[in-house]
Design a protein around this motif. Structure first.
Motif, PDB file in Angstrom:
ATOM      1  N   ASN A   1       0.831  -1.196   0.000  1.00  0.00           N
ATOM      2  CA  ASN A   1       0.000   0.000   0.000  1.00  0.00           C
ATOM      3  C   ASN A   1       0.870   1.252   0.000  1.00  0.00           C
ATOM      4  O   ASN A   1       1.784   1.376   0.810  1.00  0.00           O
ATOM      5  CB  ASN A   1      -0.907  -0.006   1.232  1.00  0.00           C
ATOM      6  CG  ASN A   1      -1.868   1.158   1.242  1.00  0.00           C
ATOM      7  OD1 ASN A   1      -1.495   2.286   1.552  1.00  0.00           O
ATOM      8  ND2 ASN A   1      -3.114   0.888   0.907  1.00  0.00           N
ATOM      9  N   PRO A   2       0.623   2.196  -0.922  1.00  0.00           N
ATOM     10  CA  PRO A   2       1.502   3.373  -1.020  1.00  0.00           C
ATOM     11  C   PRO A   2       1.530   4.227   0.239  1.00  0.00           C
ATOM     12  O   PRO A   2       2.549   4.826   0.559  1.00  0.00           O
ATOM     13  CB  PRO A   2       0.928   4.143  -2.211  1.00  0.00           C
ATOM     14  CG  PRO A   2      -0.458   3.637  -2.379  1.00  0.00           C
ATOM     15  CD  PRO A   2      -0.438   2.217  -1.933  1.00  0.00           C
ATOM     16  N   SER A   3       0.407   4.296   0.964  1.00  0.00           N
ATOM     17  CA  SER A   3       0.400   5.076   2.202  1.00  0.00           C
ATOM     18  C   SER A   3       1.301   4.441   3.249  1.00  0.00           C
ATOM     19  O   SER A   3       2.060   5.129   3.941  1.00  0.00           O
ATOM     20  CB  SER A   3      -1.034   5.188   2.738  1.00  0.00           C
ATOM     21  OG  SER A   3      -1.875   5.817   1.804  1.00  0.00           O
ATOM     22  N   VAL A   4       1.235   3.109   3.360  1.00  0.00           N
ATOM     23  CA  VAL A   4       2.102   2.399   4.299  1.00  0.00           C
ATOM     24  C   VAL A   4       3.557   2.542   3.880  1.00  0.00           C
ATOM     25  O   VAL A   4       4.453   2.748   4.704  1.00  0.00           O
ATOM     26  CB  VAL A   4       1.704   0.909   4.375  1.00  0.00           C
ATOM     27  CG1 VAL A   4       2.655   0.146   5.279  1.00  0.00           C
ATOM     28  CG2 VAL A   4       0.270   0.774   4.871  1.00  0.00           C
ATOM     29  N   ARG A   5       3.790   2.445   2.578  1.00  0.00           N
ATOM     30  CA  ARG A   5       5.169   2.571   2.090  1.00  0.00           C
ATOM     31  C   ARG A   5       5.728   3.962   2.382  1.00  0.00           C
ATOM     32  O   ARG A   5       6.881   4.111   2.776  1.00  0.00           O
ATOM     33  CB  ARG A   5       5.218   2.302   0.582  1.00  0.00           C
ATOM     34  CG  ARG A   5       6.621   2.360   0.009  1.00  0.00           C
ATOM     35  CD  ARG A   5       6.624   2.236  -1.493  1.00  0.00           C
ATOM     36  NE  ARG A   5       6.127   0.947  -1.922  1.00  0.00           N
ATOM     37  CZ  ARG A   5       6.002   0.604  -3.202  1.00  0.00           C
ATOM     38  NH1 ARG A   5       6.307   1.461  -4.139  1.00  0.00           N
ATOM     39  NH2 ARG A   5       5.561  -0.596  -3.519  1.00  0.00           N
ATOM     40  N   LEU A   6       4.899   5.000   2.184  1.00  0.00           N
ATOM     41  CA  LEU A   6       5.346   6.362   2.458  1.00  0.00           C
ATOM     42  C   LEU A   6       5.660   6.538   3.926  1.00  0.00           C
ATOM     43  O   LEU A   6       6.684   7.142   4.291  1.00  0.00           O
ATOM     44  CB  LEU A   6       4.267   7.360   2.012  1.00  0.00           C
ATOM     45  CG  LEU A   6       4.552   8.834   2.298  1.00  0.00           C
ATOM     46  CD1 LEU A   6       5.795   9.288   1.534  1.00  0.00           C
ATOM     47  CD2 LEU A   6       3.350   9.695   1.913  1.00  0.00           C
ATOM     48  N   PHE A   7       4.792   6.003   4.793  1.00  0.00           N
ATOM     49  CA  PHE A   7       5.029   6.117   6.226  1.00  0.00           C
ATOM     50  C   PHE A   7       6.320   5.413   6.629  1.00  0.00           C
ATOM     51  O   PHE A   7       7.137   5.956   7.385  1.00  0.00           O
ATOM     52  CB  PHE A   7       3.846   5.533   6.991  1.00  0.00           C
ATOM     53  CG  PHE A   7       4.064   5.416   8.472  1.00  0.00           C
ATOM     54  CD1 PHE A   7       3.967   6.529   9.293  1.00  0.00           C
ATOM     55  CD2 PHE A   7       4.391   4.194   9.048  1.00  0.00           C
ATOM     56  CE1 PHE A   7       4.186   6.426  10.665  1.00  0.00           C
ATOM     57  CE2 PHE A   7       4.603   4.077  10.410  1.00  0.00           C
ATOM     58  CZ  PHE A   7       4.508   5.195  11.225  1.00  0.00           C
ATOM     59  N   LEU A   8       6.510   4.200   6.130  1.00  0.00           N
ATOM     60  CA  LEU A   8       7.699   3.442   6.499  1.00  0.00           C
ATOM     61  C   LEU A   8       8.965   4.080   5.942  1.00  0.00           C
ATOM     62  O   LEU A   8       9.987   4.146   6.629  1.00  0.00           O
ATOM     63  CB  LEU A   8       7.571   2.003   6.008  1.00  0.00           C
ATOM     64  CG  LEU A   8       6.578   1.118   6.769  1.00  0.00           C
ATOM     65  CD1 LEU A   8       6.481  -0.246   6.122  1.00  0.00           C
ATOM     66  CD2 LEU A   8       6.993   0.975   8.228  1.00  0.00           C
ATOM     67  N   SER A   9       8.928   4.511   4.692  1.00  0.00           N
ATOM     68  CA  SER A   9      10.123   5.118   4.108  1.00  0.00           C
ATOM     69  C   SER A   9      10.502   6.400   4.829  1.00  0.00           C
ATOM     70  O   SER A   9      11.688   6.676   5.047  1.00  0.00           O
ATOM     71  CB  SER A   9       9.893   5.402   2.619  1.00  0.00           C
ATOM     72  OG  SER A   9       8.798   6.295   2.441  1.00  0.00           O
ATOM     73  N   THR A  10       9.485   7.187   5.229  1.00  0.00           N
ATOM     74  CA  THR A  10       9.771   8.405   5.992  1.00  0.00           C
ATOM     75  C   THR A  10      10.347   8.069   7.362  1.00  0.00           C
ATOM     76  O   THR A  10      11.303   8.711   7.825  1.00  0.00           O
ATOM     77  CB  THR A  10       8.484   9.235   6.154  1.00  0.00           C
ATOM     78  OG1 THR A  10       7.934   9.520   4.867  1.00  0.00           O
ATOM     79  CG2 THR A  10       8.779  10.538   6.876  1.00  0.00           C
ATOM     80  N   SER A  11       9.790   7.062   8.007  1.00  0.00           N
ATOM     81  CA  SER A  11      10.287   6.657   9.325  1.00  0.00           C
ATOM     82  C   SER A  11      11.708   6.110   9.223  1.00  0.00           C
ATOM     83  O   SER A  11      12.578   6.449  10.046  1.00  0.00           O
ATOM     84  CB  SER A  11       9.365   5.602   9.935  1.00  0.00           C
ATOM     85  OG  SER A  11       8.048   6.083  10.053  1.00  0.00           O
ATOM     86  N   LEU A  12      11.964   5.309   8.214  1.00  0.00           N
ATOM     87  CA  LEU A  12      13.283   4.689   8.089  1.00  0.00           C
ATOM     88  C   LEU A  12      14.352   5.680   7.669  1.00  0.00           C
ATOM     89  O   LEU A  12      15.533   5.464   7.919  1.00  0.00           O
ATOM     90  CB  LEU A  12      13.219   3.533   7.085  1.00  0.00           C
ATOM     91  CG  LEU A  12      12.355   2.334   7.501  1.00  0.00           C
ATOM     92  CD1 LEU A  12      12.397   1.261   6.439  1.00  0.00           C
ATOM     93  CD2 LEU A  12      12.820   1.772   8.839  1.00  0.00           C
ATOM     94  N   SER A  13      13.940   6.787   7.012  1.00  0.00           N
ATOM     95  CA  SER A  13      14.931   7.795   6.641  1.00  0.00           C
ATOM     96  C   SER A  13      15.543   8.447   7.875  1.00  0.00           C
ATOM     97  O   SER A  13      16.685   8.927   7.841  1.00  0.00           O
ATOM     98  CB  SER A  13      14.277   8.858   5.749  1.00  0.00           C
ATOM     99  OG  SER A  13      13.275   9.564   6.470  1.00  0.00           O
TER     100      SER A  13
END
Length: 790
Positions: A68-80
């Motif tokens: 899911n793109p929303s989940v991916r955006l959240f995770l990528s932002t958190s992992l950055s």
């Protein structure tokens, strides 16, 4: 050891467990950076639980490789932000260890943080799309390589004991190997004519093939159904093996045949090129033991893969020519749509095509590269090499002494050797009696969840790879291009049938639509119900698309549509003589009318058999309402205008001085809401001419609700008339919603095309399936024709 308390006594008299708990929680107990440590554990626990849930529960709903793109955006932002924050906490934990006299080795808290950093790095690929053909720089690879290098520095510079360095070194080797694997695979794929350069090659192939067919009149003539598909030379796989030369207008395919015809070259027995025609010929061969008489989804999947290759060019700025559109229209509507279960076959083919596009641009697993060869290299040879490197790491960390390496690995990593699960159980028994044990449970749980997520992710990637459509197409292509002796072998047939059987168990309906009713839900819900597209709707849409292909496009604007029963005509009334209602106003007005008719005359066991078109009308109506509310960019009108109409309509529904009121909209039951809308329609009907002229000056956005109520009242009154053919009335509504969807499907602009591409990130929409059909077959949208107001 005295074990008077049984297992529990063993746990708490064990020095290793006590030391582990004390060392892990010393920063809490001594109240040094307590707030920071607690916050870190809470955040890490949330992140670990999220990764674990994503891996554990998402597979049960689908076997797609899309996140899911929303989940991916959240995770990528958190992992950055993950690495710099955790590096700081690692440094603080290292200083605390030094302050307590631990100068020869890192403190347990620092080692735990380092373990989290390594495990999260292994999970990072979960949020990174595998972009095989998209042009991209090396910034992402360089950034990830820098992270891997930093983690290697933390592991090999800070750890002293051979066993600990070996354990953490193994995790680092796994992360580094995954990076190298991803880089090499994507670089090779980008330079391959089967993947990265495929659109240019397919464009040249189609141009040359269609030119040959034009010169030799080999378009199929009056052939229909399977006979026409057997003549189709659209390529499935193997085009990368053709000899080619780059030229100013693309690639020129060199044919060694005396006739110089490409069609003759690819039909030779030694050709590795698999076409749609070859697949359909095998399906019609009585001697074939797999495709003939088997599941028709297999041959249709190959056609989906071919169409995916053709449509991918359109998304990458390589146009589909008029000649190709005419040829494809002939193939789809006179070939595929003439076979058994035509509507089911049509939407299965194009639904799978859209799924191919979704996974091509947004997959988090390397399914795009799925083939027996890639399976051998990526899942058999590569793990062998990696485990050899891990063994070498253990030996090097102990200066080449294998015996010492084994003993130190056991002695230095007492938590691993004792057993994380066993130690967790021992600690958990005291969690209510000691804060130290509570904090230990949290940290051990984080490590366990991350470790399980890593293992589960690797296993699930392997399963998704084997069950993917890509691997199935590769197997079928290998089957079709092999010798008769190999095709008669039960091994390959057994593998294909087993994969298909498992996919059938795990997959639901291929085409589903989300449902939104403006009258029964409150605002924009995050989770909406979905339903499979009714079979009757598929048939109606197929017939309307075939009519559009045979005519001049999808016809006039839907604001001209009417529902007629006997002498009663129900039509949308437009506000201005020089303008037309927008598509959003049309959808919302007819949607409210359809919902009112549905609520005033609900479905019963008796009407279920008498009104087969009701399901089509309500399903398409609620899907169109969902498009207006959640996907306005996929509709032909301007996105901002569509959003304004929806916003104003919802505001009017909830406003204090209108039909329902804000409080009433959220509290009233559906029956009360429909009654109020019916009353509003009745008041509008008895208004004087002067009042109508005054209301006519209102903004057009306010007309959707009033027009919907008026249309709904007219439908309800017509439904209740003794001379009304109820089934015909619902059929008229079903036809109306079919017209609306078919009108909205074709590409109106490059902005519209971009919106469909962006929708692929969410797994695609049903209207994208219709858009794919329209694009392949050259169906366009007719000019808007305004009609004077009623």
């Amino acid at each position: 050891m005295n074990n008077s308390n049984g297992t529990s006594g063993y746990c708490y008299n064990n020095t290793l467990v006590y030391n582990y708990v004390y060392n892990l929680t010393s920063s809490y107990a001594d109240q040094r950076n307590e707030a920071t440590m607690v916050a870190t554990s809470v955040i890490m626990f949330t992140l670990a639980a999220l990764f674990f849930n994503l891996n554990l529960f998402s597979p049960f709903s689908d076997i797609s490789a899309i996140l899911n793109p929303s989940v991916r955006l959240f995770l990528s932002t958190s992992l950055s932000l993950f690495l710099p924050v955790m590096s700081y906490l690692f440094s603080e934990a290292k200083k605390e260890g030094a302050a307590t006299g631990q100068t020869t080795e890192l403190s347990l808290r620092a080692r735990t943080i380092l373990m989290w950093m390594l495990l999260v790095e292994l999970l990072r690929k979960k949020v990174e799309a595998v972009l095989v053909g998209a042009p991209q720089g090396y910034s992402g690879i360089i950034e990830r390589a820098a992270r891997i290098g930093w983690l290697g520095y933390l592991v090999f510079y800070n750890l002293r004991s051979a066993g600990k360095k070996a354990l953490y070194g193994i995790l680092w080797v796994l992360a580094a190997a995954k990076l190298v694997q991803r880089f090499v695979t994507l670089e090779l794929a980008k330079r391959s004519f089967a993947y990265g350069k495929n659109p240019q090659l397919v464009a040249s192939y189609m141009a040359q093939m269609l030119e040959e067919e034009r010169q030799h009149a080999a378009s199929g003539g009056d052939q229909r159904g399977s006979a026409l598909l057997k003549l189709c030379n659209y390529v499935v796989t193997g085009e990368e093996d053709l000899e080619k030369e780059a030229g100013p207008d693309g690639y020129q395919l060199v044919v060694a045949e005396p006739s110089g015809r490409l069609a003759e070259a690819i039909k030779k027995d030694d050709s590795t090129v698999v076409t749609v025609g070859r697949i359909w010929e095998l399906a019609g061969d009585k001697n074939d033991k797999l495709l003939n008489g088997g599941d028709p989804r297999l041959k249709r999947l190959c056609l989906s893969f071919t169409l995916y290759k053709l449509l991918r060019r359109r998304l990458e700025d390589l146009p589909i020519t008029d000649a190709e559109a005419r040829n494809c229209r002939h193939l789809i509507f006179r070939g595929l749509c003439e076979e058994e279960e035509a509507a089911k076959a049509l939407f299965q083919v194009f639904g799978d095509e859209v799924q191919f596009l979704c996974e091509h641009y947004h997959s988090v697993h390397p399914v795009v590269l799925a083939s027996p060869f890639f399976f051998l290299v990526n899942y058999i040879l590569f793990p062998v090499v990696v485990w050899a490197l891990c063994a070498l790491t253990i030996v090097l960390c102990s200066n080449g002494d294998v015996g010492y390496a084994y003993r130190s690995f056991k002695a230095d990593n007492y938590a691993v050797w004792f057993g994380v699960v066993r130690m967790g159980g021992c600690i958990l028994r005291r969690v209510t009696k000691s804060p130290m044990h509570l904090f230990s449970v949290v940290d051990v749980s984080i490590t366990a969840l991350l470790l399980l997520s890593v293992v589960y992710e690797e296993v699930w990637e392997f399963i998704v790879f084997l069950l993917s459509n890509w691997f199935m197409v590769s197997l079928l292509s290998s089957y079709a291009s092999s010798s008769q002796r190999w095709r008669d072998s039960p091994l390959l047939r057994g593998v294909i049938r087993s994969v298909l059987w498992v996919r059938t168990l795990l997959s639901g309906p291929s085409v589903r639509v989300k449902q939104l009713s403006l009258l029964w839900c409150c605002g924009r819900l995050a989770l909406l119900p979905t339903r499979a597209v009714p079979v009757q709707a598929k048939k109606a849409l197929m017939e309307r698309l075939m009519d559009s292909a045979a005519g001049d496009g999808v016809g006039p604007h839907p604001s001209n549509l009417v529902v007629q029963s006997g002498e009663t005509t129900v039509q949308l009334r437009q506000r201005h003589s020089r303008s037309r209602a927008g598509i959003a106003e049309v959808i919302l007005a007819w949607h409210i009318a359809t919902e009112l008719l549905e609520s005033r005359h609900p479905l019963t066991e008796q009407t279920k058999a008498e009104e087969p078109h009701r399901k089509v009308a309500t399903a398409l109506s609620r899907y169109c309402a969902y498009l207006v509310a959640f996907q306005p960019a996929l509709l032909p009108d301007d996105k901002d205008g569509t959003e304004r109409v929806y916003k104003d309509t919802m505001a009017e529904l909830k406003s204090n001085n209108k039909a329902l009121g804000c409080w009433g909209y959220h509290v009233y039951p559906p029956a009360t809401r429909s009654n109020k809308l019916m009353a509003m329609a009745a008041e509008t009907a008895v208004a004087t001419d002067t009042e109508r002229k005054e209301k006519k000056k209102e903004a057009t956005s306010a007309s959707a609700l009033h027009e919907g109520a008026r249309l709904g009242k007219a439908l309800v009154d017509t439904y209740g008339a003794p001379t009304t053919d109820v089934e015909q009335l619902w059929k008229q509504l079903a036809d109306l919603w079919t017209e609306v969807l078919v009108y909205a499907a074709p590409t109106g602009s490059e902005v519209h095309l971009k919106a469909h591409r962006e929708a692929l990130a969410q797994g695609g929409e049903f209207i994208t399936v219709l858009w794919a059909i329209a694009t392949h077959t050259g169906i366009g949208r007719g000019p808007a024709v305004a009609t004077p107001p009623a």
